[in-house]
Motif scaffolding. Structure first.
Motif, mmCIF file in Angstrom:
data_model
loop_
_atom_site.group_PDB
_atom_site.id
_atom_site.type_symbol
_atom_site.label_atom_id
_atom_site.label_comp_id
_atom_site.label_asym_id
_atom_site.label_seq_id
_atom_site.Cartn_x
_atom_site.Cartn_y
_atom_site.Cartn_z
ATOM 1 N N GLN A 30 0.985 -1.030 0.087
ATOM 2 C CA GLN A 30 -0.025 0.542 0.068
ATOM 3 C C GLN A 30 1.133 1.340 -0.169
ATOM 4 O O GLN A 30 0.711 2.505 -0.466
ATOM 5 C CB GLN A 30 -1.220 -0.123 1.408
ATOM 6 N N SER A 44 -3.378 6.803 -7.069
ATOM 7 C CA SER A 44 -3.766 7.034 -6.036
ATOM 8 C C SER A 44 -3.327 8.466 -5.665
ATOM 9 O O SER A 44 -4.260 9.886 -5.426
ATOM 10 C CB SER A 44 -2.397 6.369 -5.151
ATOM 11 N N ASP A 70 -5.893 7.873 3.052
ATOM 12 C CA ASP A 70 -5.740 7.186 3.639
ATOM 13 C C ASP A 70 -4.194 6.935 3.191
ATOM 14 O O ASP A 70 -3.811 6.214 4.380
ATOM 15 C CB ASP A 70 -5.408 6.434 1.418
ATOM 16 N N TYR A 379 -14.602 -3.438 -2.569
ATOM 17 C CA TYR A 379 -14.719 -2.621 -1.650
ATOM 18 C C TYR A 379 -15.998 -2.912 -1.511
ATOM 19 O O TYR A 379 -16.201 -2.551 0.074
ATOM 20 C CB TYR A 379 -15.134 -1.871 -2.738
ATOM 21 N N TRP A 406 -6.584 -2.731 -6.607
ATOM 22 C CA TRP A 406 -6.544 -1.062 -5.576
ATOM 23 C C TRP A 406 -7.933 -0.373 -6.535
ATOM 24 O O TRP A 406 -8.578 -1.262 -7.082
ATOM 25 C CB TRP A 406 -5.728 0.067 -6.606
ATOM 26 N N LEU A 407 -8.574 0.639 -5.971
ATOM 27 C CA LEU A 407 -9.899 1.003 -6.084
ATOM 28 C C LEU A 407 -9.746 2.651 -6.065
ATOM 29 O O LEU A 407 -8.769 3.201 -5.597
ATOM 30 C CB LEU A 407 -10.259 0.595 -4.967
ATOM 31 N N ALA A 410 -10.411 4.239 -2.325
ATOM 32 C CA ALA A 410 -9.376 3.452 -1.929
ATOM 33 C C ALA A 410 -9.979 3.196 -0.585
ATOM 34 O O ALA A 410 -8.976 3.200 -0.233
ATOM 35 C CB ALA A 410 -8.332 3.482 -2.317
#
Length: 667
Positions: A30, A44, A70, A379, A406-407, A410
């Motif tokens: 991450q 991100s 995050d 998610y 990933w989103l 996130a």
């Protein structure tokens, strides 16, 4: 608080593997994600945005206005990882991030990269959408956790400077704003700061945010009017805040709320803040609201997995017993927030139902959000997957049959790892009357009750086996240890170190209260065996169906083991189920796993139904015809733990379902 004086370390087993997976794989992964170093993953921009705010980089802001959160959650996860196992390299990395945050913080304490970079003149002008208090909350939680883990207060001071700014701007005094964030989080975070620093103003501001939410005139609408009906997100241009109060958990003042209404994550965070404030202010009305909303969640609005939030629309609760499986939202963050809330309620009320819910969520609806390789994340967590529906039906586009790297939004991945990294803090509740064992995990705890220190060791293969061996030191005659008897457990025994039954206990609210000798050892045996459960008959989606559990673990069927059309498999709940090893099932395309991920897979118990049949259709059979008894063939119905689903099918979407059709007795 007593728990802050106590320490606990997980030594082996299920959650030890998860914590090591987080520490060795997910936290580094991450960090690379936050720095946009993972090819083909969603970008991100979180670290880059802070570098822009600190004047250390050039370029454009990227991502949502709450990207800072995050980083806060990553730092909190890192703090708990350092608390369980010191790591100089990881600590040095965290320190460098803290230096970056310090440089990005403005002179008055404000710290938000979005507004610093993009709209410096619009601070606190769109509290409903822009999540400034939410981002502060995750910064503050990280500051408290890092201080407790390392003794370093640099991040804590950053959070306190921001908190002091909020205390000066928001509050009941003349000239102060009566605003509150659209996404609750600051409330629980302010209490965390209060618990670490003892500064009363933080607790008072948390209490203020709870009291002012939902009052008239409606703050969010006044704010909207001041902006001439301008929105931050294009998506919300057609939404009038006066029609959207439930989504923001602002339709009623929290202390008067009876049901779980609104965005599920917001509800979970709000409840956590309510319980945290009530614990310190002794606000019985606030506590009563927590209990009422909790009862509504677990009795009418929670999935078997502990997931909450049944609708894609606004990611929210809908109405009682509306729990669709195939389009369940059940956001990972929502399950995480329910863990936070139930843990806070255990501080207030010694009732095992809160620990039962905590256990249900931890073993099912949270960890399903991460693959066994620690680098892919859901998610949302549905209880049924039909890949063709996800592919062709626009209403199911949000349902993902495979975990992505990933989103774009996130919030869930760092939220999940901060929970898993902190599970050791959830094992016990220390109260004046007893030390309560909430979770059965191989561990060693040095706990302090009323100034007296005790030691507790647990050794167990839980949740797969029901034997928990305890060794204790330091208990005095007037002290009690309270052992939870899980709600799913119908048979148990308590034995002394010689194997004889103990009777020196009493039972209350789901706990066995024991008096111990200064040095004691004993065995608690919980009868863990496969069990079918049914839903309330008002849950339309589960009518005529059953689900399978082993202790706290929810099971599901996957296409890899059973073939397609899982909905045509009919299982006899009464015929029983056989326990299997993972090697008895197809491995499929299992990803490359760390030793911890491999252990989680290899140690899991898989199940086979002793009696099951599949309804079959002859080739070319018409779509509709006169009803007749189903033509079926015997099959081997196989079940895997729900949290493991989707790990073995590589890049190929497969069917999955939790609830299955039940065989009639005459079959």
């Amino acid at each position: 608080m007593e728990n802050q004086k106590s320490t606990c370390r997980i030594t082996d087993g299920f959650f030890k593997n998860y914590q090591e997976l987080v520490r060795t794989v997910s936290i580094p992964y991450q960090w690379n994600i936050l720095n946009d170093r993972i090819p083909r993953a969603e970008k991100s921009g979180a670290v880059h945005n802070l570098e822009l705010a600190a004047g250390l980089a050039q370029g454009e802001y990227y991502g949502t206005c709450f990207q800072d959160s995050d980083v806060g959650k990553w730092l909190e996860a890192t703090s708990y990882a350092l608390e369980t196992k010191p790591d100089p390299n990881l600590e040095a990395l965290a320190d460098s991030v803290i230096v970056l945050l310090e440089k990005a913080q403005q002179e008055d304490g404000y710290l938000n990269s979005y507004f610093t970079v993009k709209e410096p003149q619009k601070r606190f002008t769109n509290l409903r959408e822009c999540c400034e208090h939410y981002c502060f909350g995750h910064l503050a939680e990280a500051g408290a956790a890092y201080y407790e883990a390392t003794g370093k207060d640099r991040l804590l001071k950053i959070a306190c400077r921001y908190a002091d700014l909020l205390c000066s701007i928001f509050g009941p005094a003349p000239g102060q704003s009566r605003g509150y964030d659209g996404h609750p989080e600051a409330e629980l975070a302010l209490v965390r700061l209060y618990e670490v620093t003892g500064k009363e103003s933080y607790l008072k501001l948390a209490d203020f945010f709870l009291n002012v939410r939902g009052e008239e005139p409606y703050y969010m609408e006044l704010e909207w009017e001041k902006r001439n009906h301008a929105w931050h997100y294009e998506l919300n241009k057609d939404v009038n805040p006066r029609d959207d109060r439930i989504y923001d958990c602002a339709h009623i003042q929290p202390r008067f709320q009876k049901k779980a209404d609104g965005h599920a994550v917001k509800v979970g965070y709000l409840l956590t803040g309510m319980a945290a404030v009530a614990a310190h202010t002794k606000d019985e009305q606030l506590l009563a609201a927590c209990r009422s909303i909790y009862d509504n969640i677990i009795n009418q609005r929670m999935y078997l997995t502990g997931g909450i939030g049944s609708s894609r629309h606004q990611e929210r609760f809908t109405f009682d017993y509306d729990l669709p499986n195939d389009r369940a939202y059940a956001e990972t963050c929502a399950a995480v927030s329910l863990s936070f809330f139930t843990r806070r309620m255990l501080d207030l009320i010694p009732d095992s139902t809160y620990a039962d819910t905590l256990e249900r969520v931890l073993y099912n609806g949270t960890i399903s959000g991460m693959s066994l390789d620690g680098t892919h994340f859901f998610y949302l967590n549905p209880l049924e997957i039909l890949p063709d529906a996800c592919r062709f039906d626009q209403d199911f586009k949000y349902v993902k049959p495979l975990r992505p790297q990933w989103l774009s939004c996130a919030c869930c991945p760092p939220n999940l790892i901060r929970l898993l990294a902190s599970v050791h803090r959830y094992l016990y509740t220390v109260r004046d009357d007893a030390i309560y064992v909430n979770l059965y995990v191989s561990s060693e705890g040095n706990l302090t009750q009323n100034g007296r220190s005790v030691f507790i060791r647990q050794e167990t293969d839980y949740p797969w086996k029901g034997e928990i061996r305890f060794s204790t030191e330091g208990f005095l005659p007037d002290m009690h240890l309270a052992l939870r008897i899980p709600g799913w457990c119908t048979s148990w025994e308590l034995l002394d170190h010689t194997g004889r039954k103990r009777s020196d206990f009493y039972y209350k609210h789901g706990y066995l209260y024991l008096s111990l000798s200064p040095s004691d050892s004993f065995l608690l045996h919980l009868d863990i065996k496969p069990c079918c459960v049914k839903a309330n008959c008002l849950v339309k989606a589960d009518a005529g169906k059953a689900a399978l559990m082993l202790g706290p673990i929810v099971y599901c069927m996957e296409e890899l083991d059973n073939g397609p059309q899982l909905y045509n498999i009919i299982v006899s709940p009464d015929a029983g189920f056989k326990e299997c090893h993972s090697s008895d099932f197809p491995q499929g395309e299992l990803p490359v796993l760390s030793p911890q991920g491999a252990a989680l897979y290899e140690n899991a118990v898989f199940l086979e139904a002793e009696k099951a049949r599949r309804e079959v259709s002859a080739p070319g059979q018409v779509l509709y015809e006169r009803y007749y008894p189903e033509e079926t063939q015997a099959v081997c119905a196989r079940f895997v733990p729900y949290f493991l689903w989707g790990n073995r099918n590589g890049k190929t979407p497969h069917e999955m379902q939790v609830w299955f059709r039940v065989m009639r007795n005459d079959n």
